[in-house]
Every structure is written in C-alpha cells, then in structure tokens.
Design a protein around this motif. Sequence first.
Motif, PDB file in Angstrom:
ATOM      1  N   SER A 214       0.855  -1.174   0.000  1.00  0.00           N
ATOM      2  CA  SER A 214       0.000   0.000   0.000  1.00  0.00           C
ATOM      3  C   SER A 214       0.899   1.235   0.000  1.00  0.00           C
ATOM      4  O   SER A 214       2.109   1.148   0.225  1.00  0.00           O
ATOM      5  CB  SER A 214      -0.879   0.010   1.248  1.00  0.00           C
ATOM      6  OG  SER A 214      -0.073   0.205   2.385  1.00  0.00           O
ATOM      7  N   VAL A 215       0.317   2.368  -0.265  1.00  0.00           N
ATOM      8  CA  VAL A 215       1.082   3.606  -0.215  1.00  0.00           C
ATOM      9  C   VAL A 215       1.668   3.795   1.180  1.00  0.00           C
ATOM     10  O   VAL A 215       2.813   4.220   1.345  1.00  0.00           O
ATOM     11  CB  VAL A 215       0.187   4.809  -0.585  1.00  0.00           C
ATOM     12  CG1 VAL A 215       0.973   6.103  -0.461  1.00  0.00           C
ATOM     13  CG2 VAL A 215      -0.340   4.656  -2.005  1.00  0.00           C
ATOM     14  N   ASP A 216       0.881   3.435   2.195  1.00  0.00           N
ATOM     15  CA  ASP A 216       1.368   3.551   3.569  1.00  0.00           C
ATOM     16  C   ASP A 216       2.605   2.698   3.786  1.00  0.00           C
ATOM     17  O   ASP A 216       3.559   3.125   4.437  1.00  0.00           O
ATOM     18  CB  ASP A 216       0.272   3.130   4.559  1.00  0.00           C
ATOM     19  CG  ASP A 216      -0.814   4.188   4.677  1.00  0.00           C
ATOM     20  OD1 ASP A 216      -0.602   5.296   4.140  1.00  0.00           O
ATOM     21  OD2 ASP A 216      -1.858   3.908   5.286  1.00  0.00           O
ATOM     22  N   ASP A 217       2.569   1.482   3.244  1.00  0.00           N
ATOM     23  CA  ASP A 217       3.731   0.604   3.385  1.00  0.00           C
ATOM     24  C   ASP A 217       4.969   1.278   2.822  1.00  0.00           C
ATOM     25  O   ASP A 217       6.043   1.257   3.421  1.00  0.00           O
ATOM     26  CB  ASP A 217       3.490  -0.713   2.643  1.00  0.00           C
ATOM     27  CG  ASP A 217       2.431  -1.568   3.332  1.00  0.00           C
ATOM     28  OD1 ASP A 217       2.321  -1.464   4.559  1.00  0.00           O
ATOM     29  OD2 ASP A 217       1.734  -2.317   2.639  1.00  0.00           O
TER      30      ASP A 217
ATOM     31  N   ASP B  52       5.505   4.457   2.304  1.00  0.00           N
ATOM     32  CA  ASP B  52       5.904   5.595   3.137  1.00  0.00           C
ATOM     33  C   ASP B  52       6.656   5.132   4.376  1.00  0.00           C
ATOM     34  O   ASP B  52       7.467   5.859   4.942  1.00  0.00           O
ATOM     35  CB  ASP B  52       4.660   6.385   3.572  1.00  0.00           C
ATOM     36  CG  ASP B  52       4.066   7.158   2.412  1.00  0.00           C
ATOM     37  OD1 ASP B  52       4.754   7.289   1.382  1.00  0.00           O
ATOM     38  OD2 ASP B  52       2.912   7.609   2.524  1.00  0.00           O
ATOM     39  N   GLU B  53       6.350   3.903   4.767  1.00  0.00           N
ATOM     40  CA  GLU B  53       6.974   3.355   5.954  1.00  0.00           C
ATOM     41  C   GLU B  53       8.385   2.886   5.643  1.00  0.00           C
ATOM     42  O   GLU B  53       9.308   3.046   6.439  1.00  0.00           O
ATOM     43  CB  GLU B  53       6.131   2.155   6.377  1.00  0.00           C
ATOM     44  CG  GLU B  53       6.107   1.825   7.812  1.00  0.00           C
ATOM     45  CD  GLU B  53       5.231   0.611   8.001  1.00  0.00           C
ATOM     46  OE1 GLU B  53       3.995   0.783   8.012  1.00  0.00           O
ATOM     47  OE2 GLU B  53       5.775  -0.492   8.123  1.00  0.00           O
TER      48      GLU B  53
ATOM     49  N   ASN C 200       6.392   2.871  13.191  1.00  0.00           N
ATOM     50  CA  ASN C 200       6.792   2.399  11.876  1.00  0.00           C
ATOM     51  C   ASN C 200       7.165   0.913  11.981  1.00  0.00           C
ATOM     52  O   ASN C 200       8.295   0.563  12.336  1.00  0.00           O
ATOM     53  CB  ASN C 200       7.988   3.213  11.374  1.00  0.00           C
ATOM     54  CG  ASN C 200       8.388   2.827   9.965  1.00  0.00           C
ATOM     55  OD1 ASN C 200       8.319   1.669   9.591  1.00  0.00           O
ATOM     56  ND2 ASN C 200       8.809   3.810   9.193  1.00  0.00           N
TER      57      ASN C 200
END
Lengths: 182, 182
Positions: A79-82, A84-85, B149
């Motif tokens: 995901s985009v969150d992944d 960003d992480e 994170n």
Amino acid sequence: MNQMAEPVVRTTLHDELVTRLRDMIFAGELKGGDRVPEQRLCDMLGVSRTPLREALKVLGNEGLLDLLPNRGARVAVLSVDDIDEIFPVMGALEALSGELACARLTDAEFAEIRALHYQMALHHMRRELQPYFALNQQIHETILRAAANPTLEAQYRSLAGRIRLARYRANMSEARWDKAMR
Amino acid sequence: MNQMAEPVVRTTLHDELVTRLRDMIFAGELKGGDRVPEQRLCDMLGVSRTPLREALKVLGNEGLLDLLPNRGARVAVLSVDDIDEIFPVMGALEALSGELACARLTDAEFAEIRALHYQMALHHMRRELQPYFALNQQIHETILRAAANPTLEAQYRSLAGRIRLARYRANMSEARWDKAMR
DNA sequence: AGCCACTATATTGTATGCAAAATGTAATAT
DNA sequence: ATATTACATTTTGCATACAATATAGTGGCT
C-alpha cells in the motif's frame, strides 16, 4: 598444496528455491496479490512440496509473500502507507552507507561516483526516467559495496526488494540521494 | 452484533515454532555454537520434523542460526567483527527512530522519556549495569513504539535479537543514545 | 432470479518414509 | 602409539502420504 582449491558450492534445494522464487517475483512472473500455487510451482520446477514450502516460509519472513494460514501464500502488495513506511528506513540505511563508504573510498573511486552522479543528474534534468533509475541503482550498489558492511547490505537489499514490488517507484527523489551522498 | 468478536488466533505449527525456538535461543537453552538436534527437539516439542525444519529455515534467514548444508543448524556465534558490523546499523535505525518519534510524541510522553533517561544516566554513573541495561532497553522500546513504523521496528528487533546472542553486550555506549535521543 | 445448505474437489498443514551424506567407532597397518 | 581405512550408526534432505481446512459446484428453497 600451494593453490587455493575451488570452494565447493554445495547448495540445497530450498536455498536455490528461495533465490529462484525471489527472482520470479521481481520479474513479475508472480504478480502482486496472486496466489502462489504450490503444486503448479512444484511441477514447473521439478521439486516436491517440502523444499518449496520451506522457501515460501523464508520469503514470507522477508515480507515478499503474505502467508495466510490454511489459505496459501500471496505475493505481497504494498500500500502507499507501506511504502511511506519503508522509504525512511531505506533512507537511514543509505545515509549510513554513504557515511561508511566515505571513510573507505579512494579518491579515484570517489571521483567515479561523482561522475556517475553527475550523469544521473543529467538524465534527471532531461526526464529520462529509465537511465536515471539505472544509474541511481548503480550508484547505490557501488556505495553499498564500498561501505563493506554485509549486515547493512542485507538489510538494505531486503527493503529494496520489497520496494520493487511496488509498480510505480516514482519520486525516489532527489532529497534522498543528496543526503545519501553528503 | 454490536460487539467485536475475539479475533481467532489461528496459528500454524511452524509459526509457533519460530517464536518458540527464538525464545529458547534468547533464554540460552540453545547456546551459541551448539548443534540443534532436530529429532531431539521434535520429541521435546511433540511435533514432526517438517514444521520444525521450516522454522529453522526462517531463523537461519534471520541470522539467529547458521545452516550448514547436510550438517545441520548451529546457533549463530557473533564474532567481534560481526558486532562491530551490526552496531552502526542499529545506531542508524535508532537515530531514525528518535527522529520519527520526536515528531509524534506528546509533551507528556517526552517528559516521561526524559525521566527514564535521567534515571538511566544515574545508574550509569553508579556503574549499576543491570538496571542500566533494563532502562536502556525500555527507553528504546518506548521510542520505537512512538515512531509508529512497523518496518523500522521489525528491522531493529531483528538486529537487536542477533546482538543478544553476544554474551557481553558491554559498551552499548553513551555516544549512541545521545544521538538517538537528540 | 437470488440465497442458503450441502457435497465434492482441491489445497494446505503435518507426519512419515527413504536415500544420501556425515559422524562415530573399531580394526588394521605403519 | 598414531594414523588410516572400513564399517555401522546417526542425521540430514527430499519425497510421498494422510488428515484437516478451504474452495467450488450443485441443487433445493423462498
């Protein structure tokens, strides 16, 4: 016995399979979200389920596969969150990599990197994405090697692999390589 | 249906075994350099070799075990060089962790960490090793959680686990936590 | 038609079996 | 006595077999 003997490369099936499957994932032969059909792969690769499953467990642990109990493995989707992480962590590792490399690089090697970097900036200016990424990766590889820290290398590669799962790896942006370079 | 149901903890044997074996290694039940006798462990844990071996592969990939083809698994032993290799990477992750945490911490949480930190410095001054390390770890845990994170957390924990294999983890020194704290 | 229960099939998880390799032991030669 | 070979035992790697779970297909029902 004055000559070093060839180191015997004795490998096991599951080890082989780990790298093989990794490559298949990177090559897109196994696409994100797809189920990983054990039996079919076994037939394709000519091995039994036991070593294949051992390999799947390892790749699951690496984050390349999602292992759902009783429901098989799926190629991980980011995901985009992944992303960003993951990016900041890669950034930190790149920064360290650059730091360690600087302490060890000869002037000649350093000059070479500067040259690559300059060329990359050129591609960037001209919006030539493909060569830009190629050079970018080459630079990172060089720095990583120069850092001479296998642990660092392993950690970085693992994350880099995960990121490769994301189709669009746009904006692996300038801010980061500035930092990584010093 | 206005109450959230307990999430079904459906686990697989090899997953269970991974954590179980990890704990055994950390607890020193399996000591550095020891062979890991598959059959004996299977008998002890009441499972067959298949899931156990899957777990061994994963732990090998994590660096907790050395897997020698045809010669079984041994609990990894860390050379001084290995440790020197791992520490800077952990340092970089800690630094990032602190950075991310700072951006998210409330004043109250921050104050709490400062308190812990102060207390730790006290222990350090008095050369009380055991409480010092306990607090040190507690602080790192807190910061890590605050960084929010999971990728970072996983990477860090993996390295921290490897380091735990080294008997003497002396001089996880001041320079580092200064940096990690800002 | 759409929805549910039920059965059949396929897929996964774990155990067992077998061949190859390594380890340990005893006997022989030096 | 030490070193070396040959043999027996153990241990590992892989394949297969069986049990449990999920998937899908079918028919009945509203």
